[in-house]
Scaffold this motif. Structure first.
Motif, PDB file in Angstrom:
ATOM      1  N   SER A  32       0.824  -1.193   0.000  1.00 23.91           N
ATOM      2  CA  SER A  32       0.000   0.000   0.000  1.00 23.91           C
ATOM      3  C   SER A  32       0.867   1.255   0.000  1.00 23.91           C
ATOM      4  CB  SER A  32      -0.886  -0.027   1.248  1.00 23.91           C
ATOM      5  OG  SER A  32      -1.373   1.260   1.538  1.00 23.91           O
ATOM      6  N   PHE A  33       0.406   2.274  -0.730  1.00 25.87           N
ATOM      7  CA  PHE A  33       1.080   3.582  -0.750  1.00 25.87           C
ATOM      8  C   PHE A  33      -0.006   4.640  -0.608  1.00 25.87           C
ATOM      9  CE2 PHE A  33       3.514   6.683  -3.815  1.00 25.87           C
ATOM     10  CZ  PHE A  33       3.578   7.628  -2.815  1.00 25.87           C
ATOM     11  N   LEU A  34      -0.096   5.178   0.618  1.00 28.53           N
ATOM     12  CA  LEU A  34      -1.064   6.245   0.858  1.00 28.53           C
ATOM     13  C   LEU A  34      -0.364   7.580   0.702  1.00 28.53           C
ATOM     14  CD1 LEU A  34      -2.976   4.959   4.047  1.00 28.53           C
ATOM     15  CD2 LEU A  34      -3.725   4.845   1.659  1.00 28.53           C
ATOM     16  N   PHE A  35      -0.888   8.431  -0.188  1.00 23.22           N
ATOM     17  CA  PHE A  35      -0.364   9.781  -0.396  1.00 23.22           C
ATOM     18  C   PHE A  35      -1.457  10.745   0.045  1.00 23.22           C
ATOM     19  CE2 PHE A  35       0.707  13.612  -2.774  1.00 23.22           C
ATOM     20  CZ  PHE A  35       2.083  13.675  -2.665  1.00 23.22           C
ATOM     21  N   ASN A  36      -1.204  11.466   1.145  1.00 26.90           N
ATOM     22  CA  ASN A  36      -2.256  12.317   1.740  1.00 26.90           C
ATOM     23  C   ASN A  36      -3.563  11.552   1.940  1.00 26.90           C
ATOM     24  OD1 ASN A  36      -0.706  14.662   2.031  1.00 26.90           O
ATOM     25  ND2 ASN A  36      -1.086  15.262  -0.085  1.00 26.90           N
ATOM     26  N   GLY A  37      -3.431  10.323   2.402  1.00 26.29           N
ATOM     27  CA  GLY A  37      -4.619   9.545   2.746  1.00 26.29           C
ATOM     28  C   GLY A  37      -5.279   8.816   1.593  1.00 26.29           C
ATOM     29  N   ILE A  38      -4.762   9.035   0.382  1.00 27.79           N
ATOM     30  CA  ILE A  38      -5.367   8.378  -0.783  1.00 27.79           C
ATOM     31  C   ILE A  38      -4.487   7.201  -1.222  1.00 27.79           C
ATOM     32  CG2 ILE A  38      -6.066   8.691  -3.204  1.00 27.79           C
ATOM     33  CD1 ILE A  38      -6.315  11.731  -2.493  1.00 27.79           C
ATOM     34  N   GLU A  39      -5.092   6.061  -1.459  1.00 26.66           N
ATOM     35  CA  GLU A  39      -4.342   4.893  -1.941  1.00 26.66           C
ATOM     36  C   GLU A  39      -3.983   5.103  -3.412  1.00 26.66           C
ATOM     37  OE1 GLU A  39      -2.155   2.216  -2.197  1.00 26.66           O
ATOM     38  OE2 GLU A  39      -3.237   1.712  -0.347  1.00 26.66           O
ATOM     39  N   VAL A  40      -2.686   5.248  -3.685  1.00 29.96           N
ATOM     40  CA  VAL A  40      -2.261   5.532  -5.059  1.00 29.96           C
ATOM     41  C   VAL A  40      -1.459   4.390  -5.680  1.00 29.96           C
ATOM     42  CG1 VAL A  40      -2.266   8.030  -4.678  1.00 29.96           C
ATOM     43  CG2 VAL A  40      -0.148   6.751  -4.300  1.00 29.96           C
ATOM     44  N   ALA A  41      -1.276   3.297  -4.929  1.00 28.52           N
ATOM     45  CA  ALA A  41      -0.417   2.199  -5.395  1.00 28.52           C
ATOM     46  C   ALA A  41      -0.843   1.685  -6.765  1.00 28.52           C
ATOM     47  CB  ALA A  41      -0.400   1.059  -4.379  1.00 28.52           C
ATOM     48  N   HIS A  42      -2.131   1.702  -7.022  1.00 30.73           N
ATOM     49  CA  HIS A  42      -2.579   1.111  -8.278  1.00 30.73           C
ATOM     50  C   HIS A  42      -3.301   2.104  -9.191  1.00 30.73           C
ATOM     51  CE1 HIS A  42      -0.962  -2.530  -6.759  1.00 30.73           C
ATOM     52  NE2 HIS A  42      -1.661  -2.374  -5.645  1.00 30.73           N
ATOM     53  N   PHE A  43      -2.975   3.381  -8.987  1.00 30.44           N
ATOM     54  CA  PHE A  43      -3.452   4.399  -9.913  1.00 30.44           C
ATOM     55  C   PHE A  43      -2.925   4.080 -11.323  1.00 30.44           C
ATOM     56  CE2 PHE A  43      -4.461   8.736  -7.748  1.00 30.44           C
ATOM     57  CZ  PHE A  43      -5.489   8.143  -7.044  1.00 30.44           C
ATOM     58  N   ASN A  44      -3.716   4.388 -12.334  1.00 28.26           N
ATOM     59  CA  ASN A  44      -3.198   4.219 -13.689  1.00 28.26           C
ATOM     60  C   ASN A  44      -2.278   5.391 -14.050  1.00 28.26           C
ATOM     61  OD1 ASN A  44      -4.752   6.431 -14.488  1.00 28.26           O
ATOM     62  ND2 ASN A  44      -6.463   5.151 -15.125  1.00 28.26           N
ATOM     63  N   GLU A  45      -1.606   5.289 -15.184  1.00 30.97           N
ATOM     64  CA  GLU A  45      -0.579   6.265 -15.552  1.00 30.97           C
ATOM     65  C   GLU A  45      -1.149   7.691 -15.634  1.00 30.97           C
ATOM     66  OE1 GLU A  45       2.518   6.683 -15.544  1.00 30.97           O
ATOM     67  OE2 GLU A  45       2.505   8.581 -16.653  1.00 30.97           O
ATOM     68  N   ARG A  46      -2.363   7.829 -16.119  1.00 28.30           N
ATOM     69  CA  ARG A  46      -2.934   9.167 -16.272  1.00 28.30           C
ATOM     70  C   ARG A  46      -3.156   9.835 -14.908  1.00 28.30           C
ATOM     71  NH1 ARG A  46      -7.398  11.552 -15.943  1.00 28.30           N
ATOM     72  NH2 ARG A  46      -8.499   9.639 -15.372  1.00 28.30           N
ATOM     73  N   LYS A  47      -3.697   9.039 -13.966  1.00 27.45           N
ATOM     74  CA  LYS A  47      -3.945   9.598 -12.627  1.00 27.45           C
ATOM     75  C   LYS A  47      -2.635   9.862 -11.883  1.00 27.45           C
ATOM     76  CE  LYS A  47      -7.761   8.091 -10.325  1.00 27.45           C
ATOM     77  NZ  LYS A  47      -8.646   7.040  -9.749  1.00 27.45           N
ATOM     78  N   ARG A  48      -1.652   8.972 -12.108  1.00 28.91           N
ATOM     79  CA  ARG A  48      -0.347   9.196 -11.470  1.00 28.91           C
ATOM     80  C   ARG A  48       0.282  10.481 -11.991  1.00 28.91           C
ATOM     81  NH1 ARG A  48       1.272   3.564 -12.253  1.00 28.91           N
ATOM     82  NH2 ARG A  48       2.775   4.266 -13.792  1.00 28.91           N
ATOM     83  N   ALA A  49       0.212  10.671 -13.317  1.00 36.69           N
ATOM     84  CA  ALA A  49       0.824  11.857 -13.931  1.00 36.69           C
ATOM     85  C   ALA A  49       0.160  13.129 -13.410  1.00 36.69           C
ATOM     86  CB  ALA A  49       0.720  11.779 -15.450  1.00 36.69           C
ATOM     87  N   ASP A  50      -1.144  13.078 -13.250  1.00 41.94           N
ATOM     88  CA  ASP A  50      -1.882  14.244 -12.785  1.00 41.94           C
ATOM     89  C   ASP A  50      -1.461  14.621 -11.362  1.00 41.94           C
ATOM     90  OD1 ASP A  50      -3.970  16.163 -13.369  1.00 41.94           O
ATOM     91  OD2 ASP A  50      -5.022  15.199 -11.687  1.00 41.94           O
ATOM     92  N   LEU A  51      -1.394  13.620 -10.496  1.00 39.28           N
ATOM     93  CA  LEU A  51      -0.982  13.840  -9.111  1.00 39.28           C
ATOM     94  C   LEU A  51       0.463  14.335  -9.041  1.00 39.28           C
ATOM     95  CD1 LEU A  51      -2.612  13.271  -6.506  1.00 39.28           C
ATOM     96  CD2 LEU A  51      -1.366  11.125  -6.300  1.00 39.28           C
ATOM     97  N   ARG A  52       1.295  13.731  -9.899  1.00 40.80           N
ATOM     98  CA  ARG A  52       2.726  14.033  -9.908  1.00 40.80           C
ATOM     99  C   ARG A  52       2.984  15.498 -10.262  1.00 40.80           C
ATOM    100  NH1 ARG A  52       4.267   9.888 -13.299  1.00 40.80           N
ATOM    101  NH2 ARG A  52       4.233  11.171 -15.147  1.00 40.80           N
ATOM    102  N   LYS A  53       2.359  15.970 -11.343  1.00 39.51           N
ATOM    103  CA  LYS A  53       2.718  17.318 -11.788  1.00 39.51           C
ATOM    104  C   LYS A  53       2.192  18.408 -10.850  1.00 39.51           C
ATOM    105  CE  LYS A  53      -0.874  17.644 -15.316  1.00 39.51           C
ATOM    106  NZ  LYS A  53      -1.173  17.533 -16.732  1.00 39.51           N
ATOM    107  N   ARG A  54       1.179  18.062 -10.050  1.00 34.76           N
ATOM    108  CA  ARG A  54       0.681  19.047  -9.086  1.00 34.76           C
ATOM    109  C   ARG A  54       1.408  19.026  -7.757  1.00 34.76           C
ATOM    110  NH1 ARG A  54      -3.753  20.985 -11.234  1.00 34.76           N
ATOM    111  NH2 ARG A  54      -4.463  19.677 -12.946  1.00 34.76           N
ATOM    112  N   ASN A  55       1.950  17.883  -7.381  1.00 26.70           N
ATOM    113  CA  ASN A  55       2.402  17.725  -5.995  1.00 26.70           C
ATOM    114  C   ASN A  55       3.877  17.454  -5.790  1.00 26.70           C
ATOM    115  OD1 ASN A  55      -0.183  17.606  -4.267  1.00 26.70           O
ATOM    116  ND2 ASN A  55      -0.630  16.316  -6.035  1.00 26.70           N
ATOM    117  N   ILE A  56       4.587  17.043  -6.853  1.00 30.23           N
ATOM    118  CA  ILE A  56       5.933  16.524  -6.632  1.00 30.23           C
ATOM    119  C   ILE A  56       6.959  17.226  -7.512  1.00 30.23           C
ATOM    120  CG2 ILE A  56       7.371  14.430  -6.647  1.00 30.23           C
ATOM    121  CD1 ILE A  56       4.798  12.813  -6.264  1.00 30.23           C
TER     122      ILE A  56
END
Ligand code: ADP
Ligand code: ADP
Length: 225
Positions: A61-85
């Motif tokens: 499990s990988f919780l990022f700000n309380g949201i489970e992101v371990a199995h996010f697809n590439e589009r959702k990962r990219a969206d989270l990445r460019k805003r937060n990291i």
């Protein structure tokens, strides 16, 4: 902010399976500055790729700000990445064909920030990193220390909550290295969470806590403050 539990990553080729992360677990609180250390091959790069949402784990499990992101697809990962990291690399990874200004502007273009606001924000961060006078230069025209300051500027221009740094001083002499560590410390004091992979005990002392890894697991943690 980050809670990873029993994280597993296995690289499979035709002949061999390499367990890169073996039920790795730890937490990082918002505002912390954490160093990750360990010998070559222990899984540090794999971990940073997963924390940076560039790759996904096989299990755990990988919780990022309380949201489970371990199995996010590439589009959702990219969206989270460019805003937060924001990312800082050992070899700077600037684009040689773009000027200093254009390199730092890029994350804001990806975020869809409009021209005037982009210019303002890029200039503000170049000023802060004391590299404004080189705004129209290309990366190859700069010293290593200056290139890393540009890379830090690019990493922070979107005001990320988290900075992931992979051996940020690995290609710098000690004076430029200390300058970059000082910049990271200031960003941390202003509230940015930092996770830094390093081989340098000296650099690790800038952090609050050292997570030591071996064979894809956490072996010890040293609290420094
Ligand atoms: P990566 O996984 O990012 O390729 P490595 O772990 O292979 O990184 O090492 C990055 C750099 O650190 C290399 O230049 C390597 O020579 C150096 N290095 C590796 N292990 C150590 C160590 N224990 N102490 C000091 N430097 C090291
Ligand atoms: P570190 O950054 O600590 O040097 P890595 O995360 O790069 O460690 O590697 C962990 C283990 O996974 C190593 O045994 C490495 O050889 C293996 N590994 C890393 N990337 C791959 C890959 N793409 N394919 C196969 N094995 C890999």
């Amino acid at each position: 902010m980050i809670k990873i539990s029993d994280l597993e990553k296995i690289y499979r080729t035709e002949e061999v399976e390499t367990v890169a992360l073996n039920k790795l677990s730890f937490n990082v609180k918002e505002g912390e500055f954490v160093a990750v250390m360990g010998p070559s091959g222990c899984g540090k790069s794999t971990l940073l790729n997963i924390l940076g949402l560039l790759d996904d784990p096989d299990d755990g499990s990988f919780l990022f700000n309380g949201i489970e992101v371990a199995h996010f697809n590439e589009r959702k990962r990219a969206d989270l990445r460019k805003r937060n990291i924001g990312f800082v690399f050992q070899s700077f990874n600037l684009i040689d064909e773009l000027t200093v200004f254009e390199n730092v502007e890029l994350p804001l273009i990806y975020l869809g920030v409009k021209g005037d606001e982009r210019k303002q924000r890029v200039e503000k961060v170049l000023d802060k990193m004391q590299i404004m006078h080189r705004r129209n230069h290309y990366p190859q025209q700069l010293s290593g220390g200056q290139q890393q300051r540009v890379a830090v500027a690019r990493a922070v221009v979107n005001n990320p909550k988290l900075i992931l740094a992979d051996e940020p001083t690995g290609n710098l002499d000690s004076s430029n290295g200390n300058e970059v560590m000082q910049l990271l410390t200031e960003l941390n004091e202003q509230g940015t969470t930092i996770i830094m992979v390093t081989h340098s005990e000296h650099d690790a002392r800038y952090s609050h806590r050292i997570i030591r890894m071996l064979d894809g697991q956490t072996v010890t943690e040293n609290i420094l403050v």
